[in-house]
Design an enzyme around this catalytic site. Structure first.
Site, PDB file in Angstrom:
ATOM      1  N   LYS A 138      20.163  47.828  -2.029  1.00  0.00           N
ATOM      2  CA  LYS A 138      19.763  46.516  -1.151  1.00  0.00           C
ATOM      3  C   LYS A 138      17.865  46.632  -1.336  1.00  0.00           C
ATOM      4  CE  LYS A 138      18.859  47.508   3.116  1.00  0.00           C
ATOM      5  NZ  LYS A 138      17.119  47.639   3.808  1.00  0.00           N
TER       6      LYS A 138
ATOM      7  N   LYS B 168       6.365  49.160   1.223  1.00  0.00           N
ATOM      8  CA  LYS B 168       7.846  49.943   0.903  1.00  0.00           C
ATOM      9  C   LYS B 168       8.853  49.176   0.263  1.00  0.00           C
ATOM     10  CE  LYS B 168      11.631  52.094   2.042  1.00  0.00           C
ATOM     11  NZ  LYS B 168      12.349  52.084   3.408  1.00  0.00           N
TER      12      LYS B 168
ATOM     13  N   THR C 287      14.146  47.607   6.860  1.00  0.00           N
ATOM     14  CA  THR C 287      13.203  47.866   5.074  1.00  0.00           C
ATOM     15  C   THR C 287      14.193  46.216   5.315  1.00  0.00           C
ATOM     16  OG1 THR C 287      13.775  50.257   5.355  1.00  0.00           O
ATOM     17  CG2 THR C 287      13.676  48.493   3.305  1.00  0.00           C
TER      18      THR C 287
END
Length: 302
Positions: free
Chosen positions: A255, A187, A112
């Site tokens: 994050k 995502k 990711t």
């Protein structure tokens, strides 16, 4: 060999490929395990060599001391590391994966990361005749272990079709959503939705408990109606019980939400609730909950 790190499943029978897997964290280790269990010739690389050795002892593949050596002669190189910088460190440079990849091979990035780094690395790969797919995943550690991940991909359609059957060994859905970078953007949408859902679920549970309701019973009732969600079904009861020592960590979510904030500043999207929930997660970090499951947002309300 026990293959204890994965749950056995039925794999589609396809010709064996020579593949590499870079990054054996909580996601990468079982994903690579499914590839080996499906009959592919797998070489792994991990920064901590003891973890690579343990993987080989369990699954019978090979390990390499550098990403470059892991990637040599591979048809497909899969990768799942921490962030943009980690990704560049294993892809670029004289010992990076691209230095060892043959023309016509494909690099599939399950990290990711940002859409920016996906586009950057895809261009470099293209210049040396290597395909690139950005392919972040959703489903958490349980999804990786059970081979039930959802994979959101960006890239060329022909390249995607070449890697899709192999990625299906650890997935329930592998979908091309657009050009390079689109997987990472999808995502981000996923994480935006989760952040809002978890905050709403936290407020609902805290409200119900304050009102004196049996919240496990209430959740069981409303989970059969329009309020139903994966978060409610899988995290509701543990939130009621104040248990958070599992699952997707707050540090990881922050994050990911930082990636969302960066992208929103670039494209002008308005994400006020996401920005607020990000700060709520910062509060959880301040009370020592960085490694708690993301459902620990409710701790702020108690």
């Amino acid at each position: 060999m026990s293959n204890a790190s994965i749950q056995p499943r039925q794999y589609e029978q396809i010709p064996s490929k020579k593949v590499a897997f870079i990054g054996l964290g909580v996601m990468g280790l079982p994903m690579a395990g499914h590839l080996a269990s499906a009959g592919h010739n797998v070489t792994v690389y991990n920064r901590t060599t003891t973890k690579a050795k343990a993987w080989c002892d369990e699954f019978g593949g090979a390990s390499a001391p550098t990403p470059k050596e892991a990637a040599q002669d591979a048809d497909i190189v899969f990768c799942c590391v921490g962030n943009d910088d980690d990704l560049r460190s294993v892809v670029l440079g004289p010992q990076g994966a691209l230095a060892g990849m043959k023309g016509g091979a494909v690099f599939v990035d399950h990290t990711t990361a940002s859409a920016t780094v996906a586009r950057e690395l895809a261009q470099i790969a293209k210049e040396q005749g290597v395909g690139f797919i950005d392919a972040p995943v959703s489903g958490g550690q349980a999804g990786a272990v059970n081979g039930q991940l959802t994979v959101m991909c960006g890239g060329d359609a022909a390249v995607f079709e070449a890697i899709r059957p192999i990625a299906m060994h650890y997935s329930r859905a592998v979908t091309l959503v657009g050009s390079i970078g689109s997987g990472q953007l999808a995502k981000m949408v996923n994480q935006i939705c989760i952040a809002g859902l978890v905050q709403a679920l936290s407020e609902g549970i805290a409200f119900g408990q304050t009102a004196g309701l049996d919240m496990k019973l209430v959740l069981d009732v409303i989970n059969k109606g329009a309020a139903q969600s994966w978060q409610m079904e899988n995290r509701g009861d543990t939130m009621v019980d104040d248990k958070f020592d599992f699952g997707f960590a707050v540090d990881w979510m922050r994050k990911d939400l930082n990636l969302v904030m960066d992208e929103a500043r670039k494209n002008g999207a308005r994400v006020p609730i996401t920005a607020l929930v990000d700060q709520f997660y910062a509060d959880v970090q301040k009370i020592g909950g960085g490694r708690w499951d993301t459902s620990s947002l409710i701790k702020r309300l108690r």
